[in-house]
Design a protein around this motif. Sequence first.
Motif, PDB file in Angstrom:
ATOM      1  N   SER A  92       0.792  -1.226   0.000  1.00  0.00           N
ATOM      2  CA  SER A  92       0.000   0.000   0.000  1.00  0.00           C
ATOM      3  C   SER A  92       0.826   1.279   0.000  1.00  0.00           C
ATOM      4  O   SER A  92       0.303   2.337  -0.345  1.00  0.00           O
ATOM      5  CB  SER A  92      -0.941   0.029   1.213  1.00  0.00           C
ATOM      6  OG  SER A  92      -0.201  -0.045   2.412  1.00  0.00           O
ATOM      7  N   VAL A  93       2.101   1.190   0.366  1.00  0.00           N
ATOM      8  CA  VAL A  93       2.910   2.407   0.414  1.00  0.00           C
ATOM      9  C   VAL A  93       4.384   2.051   0.243  1.00  0.00           C
ATOM     10  O   VAL A  93       4.844   1.014   0.717  1.00  0.00           O
ATOM     11  CB  VAL A  93       2.693   3.165   1.751  1.00  0.00           C
ATOM     12  CG1 VAL A  93       3.169   2.332   2.926  1.00  0.00           C
ATOM     13  CG2 VAL A  93       3.380   4.528   1.724  1.00  0.00           C
ATOM     14  N   PRO A 112       2.357   6.606  -2.102  1.00  0.00           N
ATOM     15  CA  PRO A 112       1.294   5.592  -2.172  1.00  0.00           C
ATOM     16  C   PRO A 112       1.463   4.702  -3.402  1.00  0.00           C
ATOM     17  O   PRO A 112       1.876   5.157  -4.463  1.00  0.00           O
ATOM     18  CB  PRO A 112       0.005   6.427  -2.273  1.00  0.00           C
ATOM     19  CG  PRO A 112       0.391   7.785  -1.782  1.00  0.00           C
ATOM     20  CD  PRO A 112       1.823   7.978  -2.157  1.00  0.00           C
ATOM     21  N   ALA A 290      -5.259   0.209  -0.348  1.00  0.00           N
ATOM     22  CA  ALA A 290      -5.418   1.571   0.155  1.00  0.00           C
ATOM     23  C   ALA A 290      -6.730   1.714   0.922  1.00  0.00           C
ATOM     24  O   ALA A 290      -6.788   2.360   1.978  1.00  0.00           O
ATOM     25  CB  ALA A 290      -5.362   2.567  -0.996  1.00  0.00           C
ATOM     26  N   GLN A 293      -6.464   0.081   4.323  1.00  0.00           N
ATOM     27  CA  GLN A 293      -5.717   0.914   5.259  1.00  0.00           C
ATOM     28  C   GLN A 293      -6.580   2.045   5.821  1.00  0.00           C
ATOM     29  O   GLN A 293      -6.566   2.319   7.023  1.00  0.00           O
ATOM     30  CB  GLN A 293      -4.472   1.469   4.575  1.00  0.00           C
ATOM     31  CG  GLN A 293      -3.486   2.108   5.536  1.00  0.00           C
ATOM     32  CD  GLN A 293      -2.161   2.418   4.884  1.00  0.00           C
ATOM     33  OE1 GLN A 293      -2.119   2.874   3.742  1.00  0.00           O
ATOM     34  NE2 GLN A 293      -1.062   2.168   5.580  1.00  0.00           N
ATOM     35  N   ARG A 294      -7.356   2.694   4.947  1.00  0.00           N
ATOM     36  CA  ARG A 294      -8.233   3.770   5.409  1.00  0.00           C
ATOM     37  C   ARG A 294      -9.283   3.242   6.382  1.00  0.00           C
ATOM     38  O   ARG A 294      -9.571   3.860   7.418  1.00  0.00           O
ATOM     39  CB  ARG A 294      -8.904   4.456   4.213  1.00  0.00           C
ATOM     40  CG  ARG A 294      -7.955   5.280   3.359  1.00  0.00           C
ATOM     41  CD  ARG A 294      -8.737   6.152   2.392  1.00  0.00           C
ATOM     42  NE  ARG A 294      -9.545   5.360   1.461  1.00  0.00           N
ATOM     43  CZ  ARG A 294      -9.124   4.931   0.278  1.00  0.00           C
ATOM     44  NH1 ARG A 294      -7.879   5.204  -0.120  1.00  0.00           N
ATOM     45  NH2 ARG A 294      -9.910   4.236  -0.510  1.00  0.00           N
TER      46      ARG A 294
END
Length: 410
Positions: A92-93, A112, A290, A293-294
């Motif tokens: 994700s990053v 990102p 992503a 993760q949020r």
Amino acid sequence: MRSGTNLPAVGNYNQVVILEAIRRAADGISRVEVAERTGLSAQTATNVCRRLIMDGLIHETGTRISGVGKPRRILELRADGRFAVGIHLDPSVLTVVLLDLSGTVVADRSVPTAADDPVSEIVDRIVSAVEGIIEESGVARERILGAGTAAPGPIDLANGTMLNPPLLVEWHRVPVRDMLAARLNLPVLLEKDVTAAAVAETWAGVASDNFAFFYYGTGVGVGFALQNDVVRGSSGNAGEVGDLVIGGTGPGHPVAGRRRLGEAIMPRNVVDRAIAHGALEAVETPLDTAAVQRAFVALAGRADDGHTAALAIVDEIAADIAEGLVAIVDLLDVDRVVFGGPFWHPLSALLLERIPPLVSQSRFLVLPHPITFQEATVGQDVAATGAACLVLDHALSPRPSTMLISHRAS
């Protein structure tokens, strides 16, 4: 047959032994103390220290009175003597850091990414991020020892490739080490992210010889050090604990039934479970890395606010981790457990309240000594920092194996 050694190898080994002694002396150290701590003669210690000063790795910072006689000149590590780049490739990053010799982050950058982005595009972003932080820092390139890359396991250390990394399906057998070395024109090392995290903790110099590093990322893994040496295993893939079977046997465990630790606390599965139990609202968009993760951060926020269903999910995560840790610490006989990783930090305060008593109260814990629980010493970007520490450790930490004469034909 046993391998022999030669005088140049001994000289190089003595140099890193002395550098290690100086690096770990928080308040500086004199040449006399260097000789005492390393077991080397005063003349050898003086000669090696002189070379290290000339190479810009250490410097004199003043004098100290110790008994009768002349004040002793104090030596300290020169933090800006060399630098190392650390890269963490996560689904994700992408995180890149630049460390000095003391292990301090002097520049960092996060970009990102998506798990299905083409390999070539992600490599381009890595190169751009590395070049960007080098330029930003103003560090001369010749003072950079190399770049370490931390990636999800399993990995092929010999060939510098990743093997079926979770959620990075396009990276199977990609020669990431050699690709980056060619693009960056720097030596590159590849390591599992959990192992890199353990390397960072040993480089930080915390006074504990035996510890386990519980890494909570897209998946779960454990890096560990025994007698302050990071354990990698025969292929460099030690620490794969995702398939460790847990069964809700710990005190206060809210969930019964046998299941695998990795599946139980995998962030994607946690988010799915949170939605099903009303701890989170349904997410309409596809749950890519992503979005997971949020949603995970949102779950942590609700739990912090006292949301009942969200706290119940946190209780489940804590109980699952605690049960897994009991097996791990019993097996390894460690006295410290360190936590870190991109999905640890959102829940760190809540989990650190819950996990220690669950471990200590488990009827399966057999160790006769207390266990310390703490977050990573080096901060949130532990895998990237660990990757850079890997370069420093590889270049500057003493290893008796470096003295062995190779049996390969010349």
